[in-house]
Design a protein around this motif. Structure first.
Motif, PDB file in Angstrom:
ATOM      1  N   LEU A  48       0.830  -1.215   0.000  1.00 50.86           N
ATOM      2  CA  LEU A  48       0.000   0.000   0.000  1.00 50.86           C
ATOM      3  C   LEU A  48       0.855   1.251   0.000  1.00 50.86           C
ATOM      4  CD1 LEU A  48      -3.018  -0.913   2.287  1.00 50.86           C
ATOM      5  CD2 LEU A  48      -2.881  -0.870  -0.196  1.00 50.86           C
ATOM      6  N   ARG A  49       1.955   1.266   0.732  1.00 51.09           N
ATOM      7  CA  ARG A  49       2.840   2.439   0.712  1.00 51.09           C
ATOM      8  C   ARG A  49       3.368   2.694  -0.707  1.00 51.09           C
ATOM      9  NH1 ARG A  49       5.566   0.467   6.066  1.00 51.09           N
ATOM     10  NH2 ARG A  49       4.404   1.675   7.585  1.00 51.09           N
ATOM     11  N   ARG A  50       3.699   1.617  -1.409  1.00 51.43           N
ATOM     12  CA  ARG A  50       4.202   1.756  -2.778  1.00 51.43           C
ATOM     13  C   ARG A  50       3.090   2.251  -3.710  1.00 51.43           C
ATOM     14  NH1 ARG A  50       5.891  -3.056  -3.307  1.00 51.43           N
ATOM     15  NH2 ARG A  50       4.277  -3.878  -4.646  1.00 51.43           N
ATOM     16  N   PHE A  51       1.882   1.676  -3.609  1.00 56.47           N
ATOM     17  CA  PHE A  51       0.749   2.118  -4.429  1.00 56.47           C
ATOM     18  C   PHE A  51       0.425   3.577  -4.166  1.00 56.47           C
ATOM     19  CE2 PHE A  51      -1.412  -2.319  -4.741  1.00 56.47           C
ATOM     20  CZ  PHE A  51      -0.534  -2.681  -5.734  1.00 56.47           C
ATOM     21  N   TRP A  52       0.398   3.952  -2.888  1.00 51.86           N
ATOM     22  CA  TRP A  52       0.016   5.300  -2.510  1.00 51.86           C
ATOM     23  C   TRP A  52       1.136   6.312  -2.720  1.00 51.86           C
ATOM     24  CZ3 TRP A  52      -2.115   3.695   2.952  1.00 51.86           C
ATOM     25  CH2 TRP A  52      -3.314   2.996   2.793  1.00 51.86           C
ATOM     26  N   LYS A  53       2.379   5.817  -2.854  1.00 58.04           N
ATOM     27  CA  LYS A  53       3.556   6.678  -2.954  1.00 58.04           C
ATOM     28  C   LYS A  53       3.669   7.567  -1.710  1.00 58.04           C
ATOM     29  CE  LYS A  53       3.502   6.468  -7.888  1.00 58.04           C
ATOM     30  NZ  LYS A  53       2.888   6.938  -9.056  1.00 58.04           N
ATOM     31  N   ILE A  54       3.406   6.939  -0.549  1.00 56.90           N
ATOM     32  CA  ILE A  54       3.476   7.614   0.745  1.00 56.90           C
ATOM     33  C   ILE A  54       4.299   6.744   1.682  1.00 56.90           C
ATOM     34  CG2 ILE A  54       2.163   8.449   2.728  1.00 56.90           C
ATOM     35  CD1 ILE A  54      -0.249   8.773   0.832  1.00 56.90           C
ATOM     36  N   ASP A  55       5.406   7.284   2.182  1.00 54.76           N
ATOM     37  CA  ASP A  55       6.251   6.517   3.097  1.00 54.76           C
ATOM     38  C   ASP A  55       5.802   6.647   4.545  1.00 54.76           C
ATOM     39  OD1 ASP A  55       7.942   5.521   1.121  1.00 54.76           O
ATOM     40  OD2 ASP A  55       9.157   7.345   1.137  1.00 54.76           O
ATOM     41  N   GLU A  56       5.299   7.809   4.902  1.00 58.52           N
ATOM     42  CA  GLU A  56       4.993   8.077   6.304  1.00 58.52           C
ATOM     43  C   GLU A  56       3.521   7.809   6.610  1.00 58.52           C
ATOM     44  OE1 GLU A  56       6.672  11.486   8.132  1.00 58.52           O
ATOM     45  OE2 GLU A  56       8.201  11.664   6.580  1.00 58.52           O
ATOM     46  N   VAL A  57       3.185   6.525   6.655  1.00 53.17           N
ATOM     47  CA  VAL A  57       1.861   6.087   7.061  1.00 53.17           C
ATOM     48  C   VAL A  57       2.041   4.836   7.903  1.00 53.17           C
ATOM     49  CG1 VAL A  57       1.499   4.792   4.914  1.00 53.17           C
ATOM     50  CG2 VAL A  57      -0.461   5.445   6.306  1.00 53.17           C
ATOM     51  N   ASN A  58       1.322   4.779   8.998  1.00 54.29           N
ATOM     52  CA  ASN A  58       1.396   3.625   9.888  1.00 54.29           C
ATOM     53  C   ASN A  58       0.124   2.804   9.715  1.00 54.29           C
ATOM     54  OD1 ASN A  58       1.917   1.792  11.895  1.00 54.29           O
ATOM     55  ND2 ASN A  58       1.428   3.188  13.564  1.00 54.29           N
ATOM     56  N   ILE A  59       0.264   1.571   9.224  1.00 52.94           N
ATOM     57  CA  ILE A  59      -0.883   0.691   9.010  1.00 52.94           C
ATOM     58  C   ILE A  59      -0.807  -0.436  10.026  1.00 52.94           C
ATOM     59  CG2 ILE A  59      -2.090  -0.794   7.374  1.00 52.94           C
ATOM     60  CD1 ILE A  59      -0.621   0.813   5.138  1.00 52.94           C
ATOM     61  N   SER A  60      -1.883  -0.612  10.777  1.00 49.46           N
ATOM     62  CA  SER A  60      -1.905  -1.677  11.779  1.00 49.46           C
ATOM     63  C   SER A  60      -3.227  -2.429  11.700  1.00 49.46           C
ATOM     64  CB  SER A  60      -1.703  -1.098  13.181  1.00 49.46           C
ATOM     65  OG  SER A  60      -2.710  -0.163  13.483  1.00 49.46           O
ATOM     66  N   ILE A  61      -3.180  -3.688  12.102  1.00 47.41           N
ATOM     67  CA  ILE A  61      -4.402  -4.496  12.140  1.00 47.41           C
ATOM     68  C   ILE A  61      -5.017  -4.335  13.520  1.00 47.41           C
ATOM     69  CG2 ILE A  61      -3.153  -6.588  12.799  1.00 47.41           C
ATOM     70  CD1 ILE A  61      -5.275  -8.123  11.090  1.00 47.41           C
ATOM     71  N   ARG A  62      -6.326  -4.165  13.573  1.00 45.96           N
ATOM     72  CA  ARG A  62      -7.018  -3.963  14.844  1.00 45.96           C
ATOM     73  C   ARG A  62      -7.975  -5.098  15.159  1.00 45.96           C
ATOM     74  NH1 ARG A  62      -5.924   1.083  17.108  1.00 45.96           N
ATOM     75  NH2 ARG A  62      -3.910   1.572  16.199  1.00 45.96           N
ATOM     76  N   GLU A  63      -8.699  -5.563  14.174  1.00 50.08           N
ATOM     77  CA  GLU A  63      -9.622  -6.677  14.321  1.00 50.08           C
ATOM     78  C   GLU A  63      -9.493  -7.500  13.053  1.00 50.08           C
ATOM     79  OE1 GLU A  63     -13.623  -5.430  15.245  1.00 50.08           O
ATOM     80  OE2 GLU A  63     -12.946  -4.019  16.765  1.00 50.08           O
ATOM     81  N   ALA A  64     -10.180  -8.627  13.001  1.00 46.63           N
ATOM     82  CA  ALA A  64     -10.098  -9.488  11.826  1.00 46.63           C
ATOM     83  C   ALA A  64     -10.413  -8.700  10.558  1.00 46.63           C
ATOM     84  CB  ALA A  64     -11.059 -10.660  11.969  1.00 46.63           C
ATOM     85  N   ARG A  65      -9.434  -8.601   9.680  1.00 50.88           N
ATOM     86  CA  ARG A  65      -9.539  -7.931   8.381  1.00 50.88           C
ATOM     87  C   ARG A  65      -9.840  -6.438   8.478  1.00 50.88           C
ATOM     88  NH1 ARG A  65     -12.912 -12.030   8.007  1.00 50.88           N
ATOM     89  NH2 ARG A  65     -14.637 -10.775   7.301  1.00 50.88           N
TER      90      ARG A  65
END
Length: 165
Positions: A48-65
């Motif tokens: 997703l960082r590559r698709f979005w061309k954004i390095d400074e984003v934090n993606i975390s899982i919180r619940e199933a999917r």
């Protein structure tokens, strides 16, 4: 059969969350992968960082999917929303803005906005109203773009439509 539930005291809080946390949450998107398969979080983040061309984003899982993407600024967050839906390993990924006082499992991921290209509309019918009328049966029309090329009578009609998934 007995009682299937117990009465419990429900506590209502009148407190307001701290303003700095609310501001941070405004830079957040909540996302869902429409797949039953387990996903490699590191691969998901890097893709997703590559698709979005954004390095400074934090993606975390919180619940199933269910995922939370925290951005450093609103321009990046809006860029992801404006570009629409995403695919990861062939599975649809939908992101929606954070909503105050909403539990993650209460977000609605039943629709997704897609760009649809419309062909075969007579030139005299290439108006926003006529295009909306032609495609409203497939979903809620969000935006219409009618592009005409200089000196050419052909027109490209694209419509962003919110479709049931």
């Amino acid at each position: 059969m007995g009682r299937l539930w117990l009465e419990q005291h429900i506590e209502v809080w009148n407190d307001v969350p701290p303003a700095e946390i609310v501001e941070e949450c405004k830079l957040t998107l909540v996302g869902k992968i429409l797949s039953e398969l387990s996903i490699n979080l590191l691969a998901f983040q890097s893709t997703l960082r590559r698709f979005w061309k954004i390095d400074e984003v934090n993606i975390s899982i919180r619940e199933a999917r269910l995922y939370v993407a925290k951005f450093k600024n609103d321009i990046d967050r809006q860029h992801v929303l404006d570009r629409g839906s995403w695919l990861f390993s062939g599975h649809l990924v939908i992101f929606t803005p954070w909503i105050l006082n909403t539990l993650l499992h209460c977000y609605d991921f039943s629709t997704c906005a897609f760009w649809v290209q419309v062909f075969g509309i007579p030139l005299e019918w290439c108006s926003v109203n006529m295009v909306e009328r032609a495609v409203k049966h497939i979903g809620k029309v969000l935006e219409v773009r009618i592009d005409s090329k200089e000196g050419v009578s052909l027109r490209t009609v694209r419509v962003r439509v919110d479709l049931d998934v």
